[in-house]
Design an enzyme around this catalytic site. Sequence first.
Site, PDB file in Angstrom:
ATOM      1  N   TYR A 151       0.831  -1.200   0.000  1.00 34.74           N
ATOM      2  CA  TYR A 151       0.000   0.000   0.000  1.00 34.74           C
ATOM      3  C   TYR A 151       0.870   1.257   0.000  1.00 34.74           C
ATOM      4  O   TYR A 151       0.646   2.182  -0.793  1.00 34.74           O
ATOM      5  CB  TYR A 151      -0.915  -0.006   1.224  1.00 34.74           C
ATOM      6  CG  TYR A 151      -1.853   1.167   1.291  1.00 34.74           C
ATOM      7  CD1 TYR A 151      -3.010   1.192   0.519  1.00 34.74           C
ATOM      8  CD2 TYR A 151      -1.588   2.253   2.128  1.00 34.74           C
ATOM      9  CE1 TYR A 151      -3.880   2.280   0.575  1.00 34.74           C
ATOM     10  CE2 TYR A 151      -2.450   3.333   2.186  1.00 34.74           C
ATOM     11  CZ  TYR A 151      -3.591   3.339   1.411  1.00 34.74           C
ATOM     12  OH  TYR A 151      -4.441   4.422   1.469  1.00 34.74           O
ATOM     13  N   LYS A 155       1.195   4.183  -2.996  1.00 36.11           N
ATOM     14  CA  LYS A 155       0.871   5.584  -2.791  1.00 36.11           C
ATOM     15  C   LYS A 155       2.096   6.481  -3.009  1.00 36.11           C
ATOM     16  O   LYS A 155       1.965   7.624  -3.473  1.00 36.11           O
ATOM     17  CB  LYS A 155       0.286   5.797  -1.397  1.00 36.11           C
ATOM     18  CG  LYS A 155      -1.075   5.129  -1.196  1.00 36.11           C
ATOM     19  CD  LYS A 155      -2.095   5.593  -2.220  1.00 36.11           C
ATOM     20  CE  LYS A 155      -3.485   5.032  -1.942  1.00 36.11           C
ATOM     21  NZ  LYS A 155      -4.497   5.519  -2.917  1.00 36.11           N
TER      22      LYS A 155
END
Length: 245
Positions: A151, A155
């Site tokens: 994750y 990002k």
Amino acid sequence: MTGFDLTGRTAWVTGAGKGLGRAMAVALAAAGATVAVTSRTRADLESLAAELGEGTIVLPGSVAEPGFAEACVERIGRVDVLVNCAGISPTFKRSETVSDEEWQQVLRVNLDGTWFCSRAAGRRMLEQGGGSIVNVSSVHAATGFDRIAAYAASKGGVEALTRVLAVEWAGRGVRVNALAPGYFATDLSDGLMQSRWGEVIRGAIPQGRIGEAGELAGAVVFLAADASSYVTGTTLYVDGGWTAR
């Protein structure tokens, strides 16, 4: 405050079926925009469309699928604003236990999906002579945290992509920025916040609480509208002070 008025503009929001994406779609509609909404679950979109009213464009499907973004742009027509909010995160796992499939799935949706939609909408905006893209990032693009390797990497990639597109397209009227939320109360975060990690997370937030989805409204409207006409290539953190530490 006419700089915040989106009347006459069309905003496309991905990941709009629930949570933060839904809240941002509602905010853009309240600012006057006609809204196109994307999610993998048609029922969620139809519920949102009923709330937003006539004119809402429902576009069910996955942003990770090649060709889907281009098909959406063709259906929408004019695209003045794109909010890339579609994203996933696996259950917290130690990095050494993350499988290739889990890693690839997260990057496929969070980073590839953002790229596909930005490219498709960006082409249309360049033809039109202007537009605003808002890529939803995360505090974890800037700060390390346990068990979110895929994750966080996705990002971080979103923010790097944001800067490159902003530099490339600034001279042709297209602005590209990132909006980085901290922890917010959503269906996705509910289980996490009720686990032992909830106390850890709240303890790391200077305001001592997680956010409510509506608290992103002002930020997304600002980045979408003319009020931020001289803002491009930056990341706006809405995190209760998380990144201030």
